[in-house]
Design a protein around this motif. Structure first.
Motif, short mmCIF file in Angstrom:
data_model
loop_
_atom_site.label_atom_id
_atom_site.label_comp_id
_atom_site.label_asym_id
_atom_site.label_seq_id
_atom_site.Cartn_x
_atom_site.Cartn_y
_atom_site.Cartn_z
N TYR A 26 -5.40 1.17 16.88
CA TYR A 26 -5.63 0.92 15.46
C TYR A 26 -4.51 1.51 14.61
N CYS A 27 -4.31 0.87 13.47
CA CYS A 27 -3.36 1.38 12.49
C CYS A 27 -4.08 1.49 11.14
N PHE A 29 -4.20 2.08 7.31
CA PHE A 29 -3.18 1.98 6.27
C PHE A 29 -3.81 2.03 4.88
N ALA A 48 0.62 4.83 6.60
CA ALA A 48 -0.02 4.27 7.79
C ALA A 48 -0.06 5.33 8.88
N SER A 100 6.07 -3.80 9.28
CA SER A 100 5.57 -4.76 10.27
C SER A 100 5.78 -4.24 11.69
N CYS A 103 3.23 -1.40 12.55
CA CYS A 103 1.87 -1.87 12.83
C CYS A 103 1.80 -2.63 14.15
N LEU A 108 -5.62 -3.33 12.02
CA LEU A 108 -5.49 -2.56 10.79
C LEU A 108 -6.86 -2.09 10.31
N THR A 110 -8.80 -0.17 6.94
CA THR A 110 -8.69 0.24 5.54
C THR A 110 -10.03 0.72 5.03
N TRP A 118 -5.56 -5.39 0.82
CA TRP A 118 -5.13 -6.63 1.47
C TRP A 118 -4.72 -7.70 0.45
N ASN A 135 -2.04 -9.24 11.62
CA ASN A 135 -2.95 -8.34 12.34
C ASN A 135 -4.41 -8.59 11.93
N LEU A 137 -7.91 -7.26 10.66
CA LEU A 137 -8.14 -6.24 9.64
C LEU A 137 -9.62 -5.84 9.61
N CYS A 180 -4.91 7.80 4.10
CA CYS A 180 -4.93 7.30 5.48
C CYS A 180 -5.62 8.30 6.40
#
Length: 219
Positions: A26-27, A29, A48, A100, A103, A108, A110, A118, A135, A137, A180
């Motif tokens: 997972y990232c 952000f 991120a 980019s 990630c 992703l 959030t 987004w 990605n 989300l 984050c």
């Protein structure tokens, strides 16, 4: 992912399917911007955190962005990001490839990202003729609502902090990288609860209704 605005206060979410949620990368952000209007405002900071399937931090990304419009005084006070801070920062188009690449193919994550981060990124990519990230989300608000459809509160960040008794005294709020880390802590608590309930897949085929965060007026 399909989002349909029902009203100023609610939206519906469908078409999300992620298997093996406890074995994904997972990232997390978060974005800061010149204001709360995702249609008109510009990104001023991108944060991120890349985490592995165990929730461990692999690396972080944090950069200021030079916006196309000035940062209002009230936003400077809220985020701590001033016009002077961003005057020599890279433009989004200059740093976007790095974002980019950071990630990559991670999912992703959030908080209230379906409502703000987004759409803001979509608009900024359109304005700068940049390819939008592809990605998958996830939004912690939606993850919580999926797990707790019986709760009718607005699933704000403060709600989740209180619900999961998350320590946040060491975090600088309204900083992209600080938020984050807070989202990461919330997300790990959600994953823990999913694991306890033996849920290994997120499959949202029928619409779930999510209450939007009510932003305070910027005077």
């Amino acid at each position: 992912m399909k989002i349909v605005n029902i009203s100023e206060n609610e939206y519906s979410l469908t078409d999300i399917n992620i298997k093996d949620i406890h074995r994904q990368k997972y990232c997390v952000f978060d974005l800061e911007a010149t204001g709360p209007n995702e249609d008109e405002d510009n990104i001023t900071q991108i944060g991120a955190i890349l985490i592995d399937s165990l929730g461990r931090i692999e690396k972080t990304f944090d950069t200021l962005i030079r916006p196309l419009k000035p940062i209002p005084d009230i936003i400077e006070r809220l985020t701590g990001i001033s016009n002077r801070d961003t005057e020599k920062a890279p433009m989004l188009s200059e740093i976007y490839e790095d974002v980019s690449h950071f990630c990559q193919d991670a999912i992703l994550v959030t908080q209230a990202g379906y409502e703000y981060d987004w759409p803001l990124l979509v608009n900024e990519c359109r304005r700068n003729a940049l390819p939008m990230l592809t990605n998958q989300l996830l939004d912690t608000k939606a993850l919580f609502t999926y797990l707790h459809p019986e709760i009718n509160d607005i699933i704000s960040t403060n709600f989740l902090i209180k619900h999961y008794t998350i320590e946040d005294s060491d975090i600088r709020r309204h900083s992209a990288i600080g938020d984050c880390e807070l989202i990461r802590r919330i997300f790990l608590e959600l994953l823990k609860e999913y694991r306890i309930n033996e849920i290994d897949e997120i499959n949202i085929e029928k619409p779930i209704i999510i209450k939007k965060v009510k932003l305070q007026k910027i005077l």
